[in-house]
Design an enzyme around this catalytic site. Structure first.
Site, PDB file in Angstrom:
ATOM      1  CB  CYS A  20      -0.876  -0.015   1.231  1.00 44.06           C
ATOM      2  SG  CYS A  20      -1.618  -1.618   1.537  1.00 44.06           S
TER       3      CYS A  20
ATOM      4  NE  ARG B   3       4.296   1.319  -2.089  1.00 43.32           N
ATOM      5  CZ  ARG B   3       5.435   0.664  -1.961  1.00 43.32           C
ATOM      6  NH1 ARG B   3       6.398   0.863  -2.818  1.00 43.32           N
ATOM      7  NH2 ARG B   3       5.612  -0.185  -0.980  1.00 43.32           N
TER       8      ARG B   3
ATOM      9  CD1 TRP C 171      -3.439  -4.562  -4.475  1.00 48.26           C
ATOM     10  CD2 TRP C 171      -2.660  -5.910  -2.865  1.00 48.26           C
ATOM     11  NE1 TRP C 171      -3.357  -5.825  -4.984  1.00 48.26           N
ATOM     12  CE2 TRP C 171      -2.894  -6.681  -4.029  1.00 48.26           C
ATOM     13  CE3 TRP C 171      -2.184  -6.551  -1.734  1.00 48.26           C
ATOM     14  CZ2 TRP C 171      -2.645  -8.039  -4.078  1.00 48.26           C
ATOM     15  CZ3 TRP C 171      -1.939  -7.913  -1.790  1.00 48.26           C
ATOM     16  CH2 TRP C 171      -2.177  -8.640  -2.958  1.00 48.26           C
TER      17      TRP C 171
ATOM     18  CG  ASN D  95       2.149   0.548   3.449  1.00 40.43           C
ATOM     19  OD1 ASN D  95       0.961   0.817   3.443  1.00 40.43           O
ATOM     20  ND2 ASN D  95       3.053   1.224   2.762  1.00 40.43           N
ATOM     21  N   GLY D  96       1.841  -3.588   5.327  1.00 41.90           N
ATOM     22  CA  GLY D  96       2.393  -4.827   5.876  1.00 41.90           C
ATOM     23  C   GLY D  96       1.291  -5.692   6.451  1.00 41.90           C
TER      24      GLY D  96
ATOM     25  CD  GLU E 130       8.228 -10.734 -18.596  1.00 48.22           C
ATOM     26  OE1 GLU E 130       8.068 -11.580 -17.710  1.00 48.22           O
ATOM     27  OE2 GLU E 130       7.991  -9.525 -18.417  1.00 48.22           O
TER      28      GLU E 130
ATOM     29  CE  LYS F  54       4.833  -7.829 -18.173  1.00 47.51           C
ATOM     30  NZ  LYS F  54       5.872  -8.404 -17.435  1.00 47.51           N
TER      31      LYS F  54
ATOM     32  CD  GLU G 139       2.289  -9.167 -15.112  1.00 46.61           C
ATOM     33  OE1 GLU G 139       2.805  -9.137 -13.994  1.00 46.61           O
ATOM     34  OE2 GLU G 139       2.880  -8.716 -16.125  1.00 46.61           O
TER      35      GLU G 139
ATOM     36  CG  HIS H  33       5.896 -34.046 -24.536  1.00 46.86           C
ATOM     37  ND1 HIS H  33       5.965 -35.375 -24.897  1.00 46.86           N
ATOM     38  CD2 HIS H  33       7.037 -33.478 -24.983  1.00 46.86           C
ATOM     39  CE1 HIS H  33       7.117 -35.604 -25.515  1.00 46.86           C
ATOM     40  NE2 HIS H  33       7.779 -34.468 -25.587  1.00 46.86           N
TER      41      HIS H  33
ATOM     42  CE  LYS I 144       6.587  -1.719 -11.002  1.00 47.30           C
ATOM     43  NZ  LYS I 144       6.683  -2.568 -12.210  1.00 47.30           N
TER      44      LYS I 144
END
Ligand code: G6P
Length: 610
Positions: free
Chosen positions: A2, A27, A74, A100-101, A483, A487, A490, A506, A605
């Site tokens: 956050c 964030r 968040w 935060n945390g 990657e 992307k 996301e 396979h 992020k």
């Protein structure tokens, strides 16, 4: 993950806090709130939604307040609604906390506090902090002391800022595991979870360390440890520009960051790569060079995109420097009691330098005697500070949640490390010079790819309604496939999988029909022919093929429906180029689908919780 910003000074605090929150919104962004001190009382307004929604409920009020703090959240504990938004209060409403945390023992603390009569108004772990401070404040009548005593009760991680109507001139900030930075202005002080929230007002800052508590007042900032002993504070000067963290005319941060790559890749090499002499100088590794050269193996650890960089790094280190390398997910590494010893070197790869799992992996490896080194973007971040050495990637602030420029900078740094080690281990100078020159030419080639961004935008529109995507590559381009798929997932929410091209037979081949887009990363390298065989297998099943191929590959035109062109380079540097069209493809597909590109749902992020 956050965001926090607090202000105490002479100016009206509300606009400063709102602007700070806007800069921190990347964030965390499911709810936001602000507390100010007005007419001797704390006034709090908070709301689920964006900072813009919060701004509306403060309109034309609170203008005279000169001390206050805000938070953008968040959610970890409790759903993202108005009630669970920060700041949180004690029973009397005279103490407010932003946090935060994660407080791991909050349930036990809450039960105890409720038994002694405290009334809770949210489902968050944070609220216990406010009530505990209330308890201790009654006894000590000193806010900092009450916070200090509270912190001793907490298990878990925190970056907190506390204010009280009974102690109206100060903010108390403390950190364990969640970053906080204090900025010194003219007759004002600002505390934030990230320097981007305060850089507009001051560039002289102190990053709090774990176990430190700061009493932040208008003209003074005192930093103490939890034993109440004052500690010397290191004042640093921030050099990045505000311009760097703004959009510079691009529609989204992500697009801006994709287009910055010729410059950011160059910055990763600046002053470090002397191509003509085949020399690589990495100051942050000088002290550990002996260990690095003697290392029996190198372990690369990271999460998400940074883990993908590690996978490419494994190829570079083994093929260029001839050092055995392994790659681990940080979240797995930390819990499997890894066999690591003092002969190992562990690189922690992290854009933010704050990812909880990567930091825990660092501590795990360090505890076992390994040399731990960071490949980090955010200067002064916890991973950078706790490492024995390392290399900053110098990509500048990355705001888009989906990492782009940090990835190519990480790859560039891994290439530099590989070249440096190769030289130290006796690779012939002329071979190093040839590779160094190739690397030096990469930024110019990236620029060329970006000139064709429009072609990618056209292709993206064609596939915007696809429900699944498959990305295939081999060797060092397998991580590029991973990657590319990440992307797309996301930011466009299309299901995508990355696979080693030969493994397709396979399993994933069962998915292929005329609706399935398949992206092949197919540069003309040593395994080109093999990739082409895989491509033919997809074509035979009428899959829709998009190929990333070299400029001079005319053969592929007849096999793929669409071709995204990239210049040739040395094979193990290829991923730096090949990923660029895939970043653009996911960006333009997301734009065509109308998703929130810079702040995709459910993501953050910097993941500072497990
Ligand atoms: C989050 C971000 C990703 C990032 C990952 C690792 O999931 O959304 O973009 O790759 O964390 O973050 P780090 O800061 O350690 O590179």
């Amino acid at each position: 993950m956050c965001g926090i910003v607090g202000y105490v000074g002479k100016r009206s605090c509300l606009p400063i806090i709102l602007e700070g929150l806007r800069r921190l919104e990347y964030r965390g962004y499911d709810s936001a709130g602000i507390t100010i001190l007005e007419d001797g009382r704390l006034e709090t307004r908070k709301k689920a939604g964006k900072v813009a929604d919060l701004e509306n409920i403060w309109k034309s009020t609170g203008g005279s307040a000169t001390i206050g703090m805000g938070h953008t959240r968040w959610a970890t504990h409790g759903e993202p609604n108005d009630r669970n938004a920060h700041p949180h209060h004690d029973c009397s409403g005279s103490i407010a906390v932003v946090h935060n945390g994660v407080i791991e023992n909050y349930r036990a603390l809450k039960i105890k506090l409720e038994k002694s009569g405290h009334l809770f108004s949210s489902e968050t772990d944070t609220e216990v902090i406010a009530h505990l401070i209330e308890e201790f404040y009654e006894k000590t009548t000193d806010l900092a002391q009450a916070v200090r005593l509270t912190l001793r009760q907490l298990d878990g991680t925190y970056g907190i800022v506390v204010m009280s109507a009974r102690d109206p001139e100060k903010l108390v900030a403390a950190r364990k595991g969640s970053p906080l930075v204090v900025g010194y202005g003219e007759g004002e002080s600002i505390v934030a979870s990230d320097a981007s929230a305060l850089v507009e007002h001051t560039r002289d800052v102190t990053y709090l360390l774990d176990g430190q508590l700061a009493v932040v007042e208008r003209a003074t900032v005192t930093v103490k440890n939890l034993e109440d002993v004052e500690v010397e504070k290191a004042v640093e000067h921030i050099t990045f520009d505000l311009e760097q963290i703004e959009k510079s005319g691009y529609e989204h941060f992500m697009l801006k960051e994709i287009h910055e790559q010729p410059e950011t890749i160059r910055n990763a090499m600046r002053g470090r790569l002397l191509a003509a002499d085949g020399e690589v100088k990495l100051g942050g590794l000088q002290d550990v060079m002996e260990k690095l050269v003697a290392a029996k193996r190198i372990i690369l650890v990271g999460c998400g995109t940074s883990w993908h960089a590690g996978l490419v790094g494994e190829y570079m280190l083994e093929q260029i420097a001839k050092v055995p390398a392994e790659v681990e997910y940080a979240s797995e590494f930390r819990y499997r009691n890894p066999l690591v010893s003092k002969d190992d070197v562990v690189f922690l790869i992290s854009q933010s330098g704050e990812t909880a799992d990567t930091l825990a992996a660092l501590r795990e490896a360090k505890g076992k005697g390994a040399t731990v080194l960071g490949i980090v973007n955010v200067v002064g971040s916890t991973i950078a500070r706790e490492s024995d050495g390392g290399v900053y990637v110098h990509a500048g602030p990355e705001i888009g949640v989906a990492s782009t420029k940090a990835f190519t900078s990480q790859l560039t740094v891994l290439a530099l490390i590989s070249l440096m080690l190769a030289r130290a281990k006796g690779m012939a100078k002329r071979d190093i010079v040839a590779l160094a020159k190739e690397l030096d030419a990469v930024p110019g080639k990236v620029k060329k790819i970006l000139e064709d961004a429009k072609v990618v935008a056209d292709i993206a529109r064609e596939f915007k309604d696809a429900r699944h995507f498959l990305y295939l590559g081999r060797g060092a381009n397998f991580p590029v496939a991973l990657e590319g798929a990440l992307k797309l997932k996301e930011i466009s929410y299309i299901h995508a999988e990355g696979y080693p091209a030969a493994e397709m037979k396979h399993g994933p081949i069962a998915l292929i029909d005329e609706h399935m887009p398949v992206v092949f990363v197919a540069p003309k390298d040593a395994i080109y022919e093999k990739v082409i065989s895989n491509l033919q297998e997809v074509k035979a099943r009428r899959g829709r093929i998009i190929a990333v191929a070299n400029d001079d590959d005319m053969e592929i035109q007849a096999m793929a429906e669409f071709v995204l062109r990239v210049p040739r380079t040395y094979g193990f540097f290829g991923p730096i180029l090949n990923v660029i069209p895939l970043q653009l493809l996911s960006y333009y597909i997301a734009v065509a689908r109308g998703t929130n590109v810079d702040q995709p749902r459910n993501l953050a992020k910097s993941v500072t919780v497990e």
